[in-house]
Scaffold this motif. Sequence first.
Motif, PDB file in Angstrom:
ATOM      1  N   SER A 175       0.856  -1.179   0.000  1.00 53.14           N
ATOM      2  CA  SER A 175       0.000   0.000   0.000  1.00 53.14           C
ATOM      3  C   SER A 175       0.897   1.236   0.000  1.00 53.14           C
ATOM      4  O   SER A 175       1.745   1.382   0.893  1.00 53.14           O
ATOM      5  CB  SER A 175      -0.885   0.027   1.250  1.00 53.14           C
ATOM      6  N   PRO A 176       0.766   2.145  -0.966  1.00 55.46           N
ATOM      7  CA  PRO A 176       1.634   3.323  -0.988  1.00 55.46           C
ATOM      8  C   PRO A 176       1.479   4.196   0.244  1.00 55.46           C
ATOM      9  O   PRO A 176       2.468   4.768   0.732  1.00 55.46           O
ATOM     10  CB  PRO A 176       1.209   4.066  -2.264  1.00 55.46           C
ATOM     11  N   LEU A 215       1.992   5.053  -7.959  1.00 52.81           N
ATOM     12  CA  LEU A 215       2.757   6.280  -7.731  1.00 52.81           C
ATOM     13  C   LEU A 215       1.852   7.496  -7.638  1.00 52.81           C
ATOM     14  O   LEU A 215       2.090   8.397  -6.826  1.00 52.81           O
ATOM     15  CB  LEU A 215       3.784   6.458  -8.852  1.00 52.81           C
ATOM     16  N   ILE A 216       0.801   7.532  -8.443  1.00 54.02           N
ATOM     17  CA  ILE A 216      -0.137   8.660  -8.407  1.00 54.02           C
ATOM     18  C   ILE A 216      -0.901   8.671  -7.088  1.00 54.02           C
ATOM     19  O   ILE A 216      -1.130   9.739  -6.490  1.00 54.02           O
ATOM     20  CB  ILE A 216      -1.087   8.593  -9.615  1.00 54.02           C
ATOM     21  N   GLU A 217      -1.278   7.502  -6.607  1.00 55.68           N
ATOM     22  CA  GLU A 217      -1.958   7.438  -5.306  1.00 55.68           C
ATOM     23  C   GLU A 217      -1.061   7.986  -4.209  1.00 55.68           C
ATOM     24  O   GLU A 217      -1.514   8.756  -3.341  1.00 55.68           O
ATOM     25  CB  GLU A 217      -2.360   5.995  -4.981  1.00 55.68           C
ATOM     26  N   LEU A 218       0.220   7.615  -4.237  1.00 55.89           N
ATOM     27  CA  LEU A 218       1.163   8.120  -3.241  1.00 55.89           C
ATOM     28  C   LEU A 218       1.366   9.622  -3.407  1.00 55.89           C
ATOM     29  O   LEU A 218       1.374  10.370  -2.419  1.00 55.89           O
ATOM     30  CB  LEU A 218       2.505   7.384  -3.353  1.00 55.89           C
ATOM     31  N   PHE A 219       1.529  10.078  -4.646  1.00 52.64           N
ATOM     32  CA  PHE A 219       1.749  11.508  -4.871  1.00 52.64           C
ATOM     33  C   PHE A 219       0.578  12.326  -4.341  1.00 52.64           C
ATOM     34  O   PHE A 219       0.778  13.338  -3.652  1.00 52.64           O
ATOM     35  CB  PHE A 219       1.949  11.803  -6.359  1.00 52.64           C
ATOM     36  N   ASN A 220      -0.646  11.922  -4.665  1.00 60.41           N
ATOM     37  CA  ASN A 220      -1.814  12.679  -4.218  1.00 60.41           C
ATOM     38  C   ASN A 220      -1.874  12.763  -2.698  1.00 60.41           C
ATOM     39  O   ASN A 220      -2.165  13.825  -2.128  1.00 60.41           O
ATOM     40  CB  ASN A 220      -3.097  12.036  -4.755  1.00 60.41           C
ATOM     41  N   TRP A 222       0.676  12.445  -0.572  1.00 61.39           N
ATOM     42  CA  TRP A 222       1.814  13.248  -0.114  1.00 61.39           C
ATOM     43  C   TRP A 222       1.607  14.730  -0.412  1.00 61.39           C
ATOM     44  O   TRP A 222       1.847  15.591   0.449  1.00 61.39           O
ATOM     45  CB  TRP A 222       3.077  12.722  -0.801  1.00 61.39           C
ATOM     46  N   TYR A 223       1.144  15.045  -1.609  1.00 60.38           N
ATOM     47  CA  TYR A 223       1.004  16.435  -2.040  1.00 60.38           C
ATOM     48  C   TYR A 223      -0.027  17.178  -1.196  1.00 60.38           C
ATOM     49  O   TYR A 223       0.105  18.389  -0.952  1.00 60.38           O
ATOM     50  CB  TYR A 223       0.598  16.469  -3.515  1.00 60.38           C
ATOM     51  N   ASP A 224      -1.032  16.472  -0.713  1.00 62.99           N
ATOM     52  CA  ASP A 224      -2.113  17.103   0.042  1.00 62.99           C
ATOM     53  C   ASP A 224      -1.826  17.197   1.538  1.00 62.99           C
ATOM     54  O   ASP A 224      -2.618  17.800   2.277  1.00 62.99           O
ATOM     55  CB  ASP A 224      -3.419  16.328  -0.166  1.00 62.99           C
ATOM     56  N   LEU A 225      -0.717  16.630   1.979  1.00 70.13           N
ATOM     57  CA  LEU A 225      -0.404  16.668   3.406  1.00 70.13           C
ATOM     58  C   LEU A 225      -0.001  18.068   3.852  1.00 70.13           C
ATOM     59  O   LEU A 225       0.567  18.854   3.078  1.00 70.13           O
ATOM     60  CB  LEU A 225       0.749  15.708   3.715  1.00 70.13           C
ATOM     61  N   GLU A 226      -0.272  18.379   5.119  1.00 69.97           N
ATOM     62  CA  GLU A 226       0.213  19.624   5.700  1.00 69.97           C
ATOM     63  C   GLU A 226       1.725  19.551   5.869  1.00 69.97           C
ATOM     64  O   GLU A 226       2.316  18.469   5.965  1.00 69.97           O
ATOM     65  CB  GLU A 226      -0.460  19.858   7.055  1.00 69.97           C
ATOM     66  N   GLY A 227       2.367  20.691   5.906  1.00 68.09           N
ATOM     67  CA  GLY A 227       3.823  20.766   5.908  1.00 68.09           C
ATOM     68  C   GLY A 227       4.511  19.940   6.971  1.00 68.09           C
ATOM     69  O   GLY A 227       5.513  19.274   6.703  1.00 68.09           O
ATOM     70  N   LYS A 229       3.652  17.243   8.257  1.00 65.66           N
ATOM     71  CA  LYS A 229       3.482  15.806   8.046  1.00 65.66           C
ATOM     72  C   LYS A 229       4.143  15.333   6.754  1.00 65.66           C
ATOM     73  O   LYS A 229       4.043  14.162   6.401  1.00 65.66           O
ATOM     74  CB  LYS A 229       1.989  15.461   8.013  1.00 65.66           C
ATOM     75  N   LYS A 230       4.802  16.238   6.056  1.00 72.08           N
ATOM     76  CA  LYS A 230       5.313  15.934   4.717  1.00 72.08           C
ATOM     77  C   LYS A 230       6.813  15.657   4.778  1.00 72.08           C
ATOM     78  O   LYS A 230       7.625  16.573   4.906  1.00 72.08           O
ATOM     79  CB  LYS A 230       5.017  17.075   3.745  1.00 72.08           C
ATOM     80  N   THR A 231       7.156  14.391   4.702  1.00 70.09           N
ATOM     81  CA  THR A 231       8.551  13.986   4.570  1.00 70.09           C
ATOM     82  C   THR A 231       8.936  14.062   3.091  1.00 70.09           C
ATOM     83  O   THR A 231       8.173  13.660   2.220  1.00 70.09           O
ATOM     84  CB  THR A 231       8.745  12.548   5.084  1.00 70.09           C
ATOM     85  N   SER A 232      10.117  14.572   2.824  1.00 68.68           N
ATOM     86  CA  SER A 232      10.564  14.773   1.446  1.00 68.68           C
ATOM     87  C   SER A 232      10.584  13.459   0.671  1.00 68.68           C
ATOM     88  O   SER A 232      11.188  12.474   1.110  1.00 68.68           O
ATOM     89  CB  SER A 232      11.970  15.383   1.443  1.00 68.68           C
ATOM     90  N   ILE A 233       9.902  13.418  -0.490  1.00 66.85           N
ATOM     91  CA  ILE A 233      10.015  12.311  -1.442  1.00 66.85           C
ATOM     92  C   ILE A 233      10.773  12.852  -2.640  1.00 66.85           C
ATOM     93  O   ILE A 233      10.245  13.652  -3.422  1.00 66.85           O
ATOM     94  CB  ILE A 233       8.652  11.743  -1.845  1.00 66.85           C
ATOM     95  N   ILE A 234      12.011  12.445  -2.790  1.00 67.30           N
ATOM     96  CA  ILE A 234      12.919  13.081  -3.741  1.00 67.30           C
ATOM     97  C   ILE A 234      12.414  12.995  -5.171  1.00 67.30           C
ATOM     98  O   ILE A 234      12.475  13.972  -5.921  1.00 67.30           O
ATOM     99  CB  ILE A 234      14.322  12.459  -3.601  1.00 67.30           C
TER     100      ILE A 234
END
Length: 411
Positions: A175-176, A215-220, A222-227, A229-234
């Motif tokens: 699960s992403p 990957l799109i599920e993970l991006f969405n 991650w992208y919507d998380l508050e700052g 809670k957002k760990t860098s995904i390179i």
Amino acid sequence: MNIQALVVKVASRCNINCTYCYMYNHADQSYLVQPKFMSKSTVEALKEKIKNHCLSHNLNSFFVVLHGGEPLLSSVKDLAFFLETLHSLHEDGINIIFAMQTNGMLISKQHCELFNKYNVGVGISLDGDKEVNDMYRIDKKGNGTFERVKQGINVAKEHMEFPLGCLSVINFQSSPIDLYEAYRSLGFSTINLLLLDENYDSIDQVPRLKNADWLIELFNYWYDLEGNKKTSIIKFEDFINLIFGSESSSESAGKGYNKLAVIETNGDIESLDVLKICGESFTKHKFNLHTNEFDDIFQSDLIDVYYNSKQMLCKKCLACPVNEVCGGGYLPHRYSSKNGFNNPSVYCDDLLMLITHIQNRVIDSLPENLIEETGIQKLTYQDAVKLIEEKLPTIPEPAYAKKLESFALSN
């Protein structure tokens, strides 16, 4: 042409046996003839050749990644000698930036003291939580490694002054969201996601978009998380920066040059080690630290193709509207015994769908006046495919195509 980074194999063996490993479980078995550890004389030769190269090309900093195998199989004493020998280049005005990639199982307090002393950035190889990681990252007896890696992470977090990064080969069975949260709970500062190292000869079936969905599920998410809670995904951050026109690039994205070489334990200077998936002794050359300067390696066609891999694109990539973001994908993923490197990545469709999705999400987040001023427009995956189909017949075969195809088995 110059080299600005090295992956240095201080140890050629590993204490675990990941089933997908490009070093031990793919086509190339040449590690068997390598010394298990790098000798002091080879470390000293490495220092001399880095110095010569930096002075020749006016480089005041140089990046060195300690790698393997598993670099922590080397004794603490030998690692200290390696780090101090190269660190002493600061006396010649050369700043050596150190990093290390390790599975983390052997990390000790003594290692952490070394890392702190020489500012060594440490990346831990891990593929998810216990259930996911232990599918493929196993030891020589077939047992999972997660719990032992976690112990090493805890030692590092207690004794290191810098946060840890994570290098993760994507397991699309996972699960992403769970994968991301597992890494957040372990306290990693960055997550570097890698696609499984496959090419047209090794992969059973070229993936068609199912990987992009993951990957799109993970991006969405991650992208919507508050700052906070957002760990860098390179990978995602690289794509966003490139979409906005950044000139920075990685080995698998962007339009720059791959200014990296690999040093084996015996001092051999080689191209990217992942290219070992293309065949037995595929990366082997006649170049060695004891007899050659770094500039000598540019006589190699393989190193030339790797260095220029984002410029030497196949016709489909030249027709693609996102090639400046994708960079044609990772060079090892383009190989086939039929056409050499004159192919798109085996993950081409997945990358195209992911990049167009990221671009459109980013555009949605821009102020309307900025969208109007720049004239930036969305591009769907379907429209991108149509553009490629329309443009492809108009593109002549590039002059470098024969060089790309020279690595085919028929040649």
